[in-house]
Scaffold this motif. Structure first.
Motif, PDB file in Angstrom:
ATOM      1  N   LEU A 269     -82.871   0.091  31.115  1.00  0.00           N
ATOM      2  CA  LEU A 269     -83.107  -1.022  30.538  1.00  0.00           C
ATOM      3  C   LEU A 269     -84.673  -1.440  30.107  1.00  0.00           C
ATOM      4  N   ARG A 270     -85.583  -1.271  31.331  1.00  0.00           N
ATOM      5  CA  ARG A 270     -86.820  -1.579  30.964  1.00  0.00           C
ATOM      6  C   ARG A 270     -87.796  -1.161  32.395  1.00  0.00           C
ATOM      7  N   GLY A 271     -88.922  -0.801  32.008  1.00  0.00           N
ATOM      8  CA  GLY A 271     -89.634  -0.560  33.225  1.00  0.00           C
ATOM      9  C   GLY A 271     -90.534   0.559  32.984  1.00  0.00           C
ATOM     10  N   VAL A 272     -91.513   1.120  33.968  1.00  0.00           N
ATOM     11  CA  VAL A 272     -92.345   2.320  33.774  1.00  0.00           C
ATOM     12  C   VAL A 272     -92.146   3.119  34.939  1.00  0.00           C
ATOM     13  N   GLY A 273     -91.747   4.604  34.725  1.00  0.00           N
ATOM     14  CA  GLY A 273     -91.241   5.606  35.950  1.00  0.00           C
ATOM     15  C   GLY A 273     -91.943   7.141  35.518  1.00  0.00           C
ATOM     16  N   VAL A 274     -92.097   7.773  36.348  1.00  0.00           N
ATOM     17  CA  VAL A 274     -92.178   9.121  36.304  1.00  0.00           C
ATOM     18  C   VAL A 274     -91.133   9.621  36.117  1.00  0.00           C
ATOM     19  N   GLU A 275     -90.616  10.697  35.264  1.00  0.00           N
ATOM     20  CA  GLU A 275     -89.441  11.142  34.927  1.00  0.00           C
ATOM     21  C   GLU A 275     -89.514  12.583  34.967  1.00  0.00           C
ATOM     22  N   ILE A 276     -88.612  13.393  35.531  1.00  0.00           N
ATOM     23  CA  ILE A 276     -88.800  14.998  35.764  1.00  0.00           C
ATOM     24  C   ILE A 276     -87.094  15.343  35.654  1.00  0.00           C
ATOM     25  N   MET A 277     -87.097  16.394  34.746  1.00  0.00           N
ATOM     26  CA  MET A 277     -85.883  17.029  34.526  1.00  0.00           C
ATOM     27  C   MET A 277     -85.973  18.350  34.024  1.00  0.00           C
ATOM     28  N   ALA A 278     -84.580  19.049  33.671  1.00  0.00           N
ATOM     29  CA  ALA A 278     -84.661  20.477  33.330  1.00  0.00           C
ATOM     30  C   ALA A 278     -85.343  20.261  32.093  1.00  0.00           C
ATOM     31  N   ASN A 279     -85.838  21.565  31.580  1.00  0.00           N
ATOM     32  CA  ASN A 279     -86.716  21.559  30.381  1.00  0.00           C
ATOM     33  C   ASN A 279     -85.763  21.495  28.966  1.00  0.00           C
ATOM     34  N   SER A 280     -85.055  20.283  28.920  1.00  0.00           N
ATOM     35  CA  SER A 280     -84.267  20.051  27.710  1.00  0.00           C
ATOM     36  C   SER A 280     -84.382  19.124  27.115  1.00  0.00           C
ATOM     37  N   ASP A 281     -83.828  18.626  25.780  1.00  0.00           N
ATOM     38  CA  ASP A 281     -83.754  17.503  25.112  1.00  0.00           C
ATOM     39  C   ASP A 281     -82.417  17.027  24.323  1.00  0.00           C
ATOM     40  N   ASN A 282     -81.300  17.469  25.227  1.00  0.00           N
ATOM     41  CA  ASN A 282     -80.161  17.577  24.838  1.00  0.00           C
ATOM     42  C   ASN A 282     -79.359  15.958  25.507  1.00  0.00           C
ATOM     43  N   VAL A 283     -79.183  15.091  24.242  1.00  0.00           N
ATOM     44  CA  VAL A 283     -78.542  13.683  24.611  1.00  0.00           C
ATOM     45  C   VAL A 283     -77.295  13.560  23.730  1.00  0.00           C
ATOM     46  N   LEU A 284     -76.446  13.131  24.542  1.00  0.00           N
ATOM     47  CA  LEU A 284     -75.121  12.594  23.698  1.00  0.00           C
ATOM     48  C   LEU A 284     -75.110  11.294  23.716  1.00  0.00           C
ATOM     49  N   ARG A 285     -75.349  10.442  22.711  1.00  0.00           N
ATOM     50  CA  ARG A 285     -75.444   9.002  22.831  1.00  0.00           C
ATOM     51  C   ARG A 285     -74.104   8.511  22.356  1.00  0.00           C
ATOM     52  N   GLY A 286     -73.694   7.225  22.987  1.00  0.00           N
ATOM     53  CA  GLY A 286     -72.734   6.444  22.708  1.00  0.00           C
ATOM     54  C   GLY A 286     -72.706   4.940  22.271  1.00  0.00           C
ATOM     55  N   GLY A 287     -73.915   4.741  21.937  1.00  0.00           N
ATOM     56  CA  GLY A 287     -74.352   3.323  21.500  1.00  0.00           C
ATOM     57  C   GLY A 287     -75.773   2.875  21.939  1.00  0.00           C
ATOM     58  N   LEU A 288     -75.728   1.297  21.508  1.00  0.00           N
ATOM     59  CA  LEU A 288     -77.180   0.889  21.730  1.00  0.00           C
ATOM     60  C   LEU A 288     -78.378   1.610  21.147  1.00  0.00           C
ATOM     61  N   THR A 289     -78.311   1.908  19.955  1.00  0.00           N
ATOM     62  CA  THR A 289     -79.067   3.089  19.175  1.00  0.00           C
ATOM     63  C   THR A 289     -79.108   2.939  18.009  1.00  0.00           C
ATOM     64  N   PRO A 290     -80.098   3.056  17.088  1.00  0.00           N
ATOM     65  CA  PRO A 290     -79.748   3.525  15.714  1.00  0.00           C
ATOM     66  C   PRO A 290     -79.701   5.046  15.512  1.00  0.00           C
ATOM     67  N   LYS A 291     -80.025   5.826  16.369  1.00  0.00           N
ATOM     68  CA  LYS A 291     -79.984   7.017  16.396  1.00  0.00           C
ATOM     69  C   LYS A 291     -78.465   7.523  16.134  1.00  0.00           C
ATOM     70  N   HIS A 292     -78.174   8.909  15.894  1.00  0.00           N
ATOM     71  CA  HIS A 292     -76.968   9.659  15.863  1.00  0.00           C
ATOM     72  C   HIS A 292     -76.029   9.353  17.115  1.00  0.00           C
ATOM     73  N   VAL A 293     -74.904   8.769  16.876  1.00  0.00           N
ATOM     74  CA  VAL A 293     -73.863   8.710  17.884  1.00  0.00           C
ATOM     75  C   VAL A 293     -72.794   9.517  17.662  1.00  0.00           C
ATOM     76  N   ASP A 294     -72.594  10.292  18.714  1.00  0.00           N
ATOM     77  CA  ASP A 294     -71.146  11.267  18.423  1.00  0.00           C
ATOM     78  C   ASP A 294     -70.406  11.150  19.429  1.00  0.00           C
ATOM     79  N   VAL A 295     -69.501   9.902  19.256  1.00  0.00           N
ATOM     80  CA  VAL A 295     -68.602   9.508  20.443  1.00  0.00           C
ATOM     81  C   VAL A 295     -67.493  10.583  20.792  1.00  0.00           C
ATOM     82  N   PRO A 296     -67.039  11.352  19.969  1.00  0.00           N
ATOM     83  CA  PRO A 296     -65.687  12.499  20.510  1.00  0.00           C
ATOM     84  C   PRO A 296     -66.699  13.381  21.613  1.00  0.00           C
ATOM     85  N   GLU A 297     -67.868  13.864  21.095  1.00  0.00           N
ATOM     86  CA  GLU A 297     -68.732  14.874  21.933  1.00  0.00           C
ATOM     87  C   GLU A 297     -69.258  14.390  23.106  1.00  0.00           C
TER      88      GLU A 297
END
Length: 408
Positions: A269-297
């Motif tokens: 929602l808000r704030g500043v943080g250090v984030e670490i993750m597996a080296n990936s950029d895979n995101v499945l979105r369900g809303g709250l964005t103007p980007k691509h949303v793929d609800v079935p996936e």
């Protein structure tokens, strides 16, 4: 040991002040600055500063994976397995989840076979990796994460006292488990526009009445009600506002972490943080964005099991060292809190590491060489490098995060 220059990413939800201020640049920035990437992801690799210029960390690792990654190279296909970021959210991120390793491999292969361009905005899978992630708050950090206990959600829906919510509360009360959550979430996220246009305003009116009755702060579900109203203001008419009512809402204080495994629905929602993750950029979105949303996936990858709030508290492993325990094989993260003028602190490593300064300025030493690193900047340590010592902290106390490979 070399200076590592992060790749700055600009998204609409980013901040014009947080990253610029942290890195010592002019405030406000010209555009919203959302993330600073320190890693070797093909989409935006960091750059290693060498004597004759700078090179992409992706190329540095690819040229000599044995030297740069050491014994972990074969286990991760000669790729740096983690991606380290600083994230600055001024507005909410999308409602999203990340796939498991099997789902990512299958989805990436399918989209490749379908010849979806790798940079297409319609693409779900930009690589074949899963994406467990850990975020550690640098300031007060607010998020939605994982499905709340169904019976607790029934209490919330009834507390809002909205007649239109009654059948949905009854549905979940009759089946207070993952199947009930799946049914309710699927119903809300796929509501026809006419039905959504009738239900959502009624829910928001209920949130306003609820907060007014408790004077905004003393009511039990005040945070959830305020969040729904804030999300609706940023994303009017979005079904993700309803879905957000099903999730745990939490606040991280500085130093606290949040770990998310595959399938956990969440939205920062808000704030500043250090984030670490597996080296990936895979995101499945369900809303709250103007980007691509793929609800079935998204529905295919979601884990609907109720989740206790997954806050991670660091384990103190020394006077200045705090390690964040996670089950991830791809990464490990430690935090060093350094007093000004404190004795040198060794930062051991057996494989590749990235040292990121998030407060103050430190001097790193290695085999007689020195590298000064200030807030918002980082250093790349290859597997072949000797042990690094944080020799001194100047300009007041300093904070350093050490990212490395987890236990394989």
């Amino acid at each position: 040991m070399h200076e590592l220059v992060g790749a700055l990413r600009s998204y609409a939800w980013g901040s014009r002040t947080a990253l610029a201020q942290l890195c010592g640049r002019e405030v406000p920035s010209a555009h919203p600055e959302a993330e600073l990437w320190f890693g070797a992801h093909p989409a935006d690799p960091a750059r290693v500063v060498l004597a004759d210029g700078s090179r992409s960390l992706l190329d540095v690792v690819a040229d000599d994976p044995e030297r740069e990654l050491g014994s972990v190279a074969p286990a991760f296909g000669d790729r740096l397995p983690f991606l380290l970021k600083i994230l600055a959210a001024e507005e909410p991120l999308s409602l999203q989840a990340h796939p498991s390793a099997e789902q990512a491999a299958a989805g990436f292969a399918w989209e490749n076979k379908a010849q979806v361009p790798i940079d297409s905005p319609m693409r779900n899978y930009r690589d074949d990796s899963h994406k467990p992630e850990l975020v550690v708050a640098l300031d007060r950090f607010e998020a939605l994460a994982g499905f709340r206990s169904p019976l607790r959600t029934v209490e919330l829906l009834r507390a809002l006292d909205v007649p239109q919510l009654t059948p949905y509360a009854d549905l979940l009360a009759a089946q207070p488990d993952s199947a009930g959550l799946r049914t309710l979430f699927t119903t809300w996220i796929t509501l026809p526009q006419a039905a959504l246009a009738a239900l959502l305003p009624a829910v928001l009116d209920g949130c306003v009445r609820y907060l007014a009755a408790g004077k905004g702060t003393t009511t039990e579900f005040a945070g959830e009600a305020r969040t729904a109203l804030e999300l609706a203001e940023t994303y009017p008419g979005d079904a993700g506002v309803l879905a957000a009512l099903l999730l745990n809402r939490l606040t991280l204080e500085p130093g606290q972490g949040l770990f998310l495994a595959a399938g956990n629905l969440h939205a920062y929602l808000r704030g500043v943080g250090v984030e670490i993750m597996a080296n990936s950029d895979n995101v499945l979105r369900g809303g709250l964005t103007p980007k691509h949303v793929d609800v079935p996936e998204l529905l295919r990858v979601l884990d609907f099991e109720p989740l206790d709030v997954p806050v991670v508290t660091a384990d103190a492993t020394g006077e200045t060292v705090y390690r964040y325990p996670t089950p991830a094989h791809e990464f490990a993260l430690s935090r060093y809190e350094l007093a000004e003028g404190a004795a040198p602190v060794p930062i051991p490593h057996t494989g590749p590491a990235i040292l990121l300064c998030t407060a103050g300025t430190v001097t790193l030493r290695q085999d007689g060489e020195q590298l000064r690193v200030r807030a918002g900047h980082a250093a790349w340590i290859s597997a072949a490098d000797a042990e690094v010592v944080v020799a001194t902290a100047t300009d007041g106390p300093a904070q350093v995060f050490a990212a490395s490979v987890g236990s394989c």
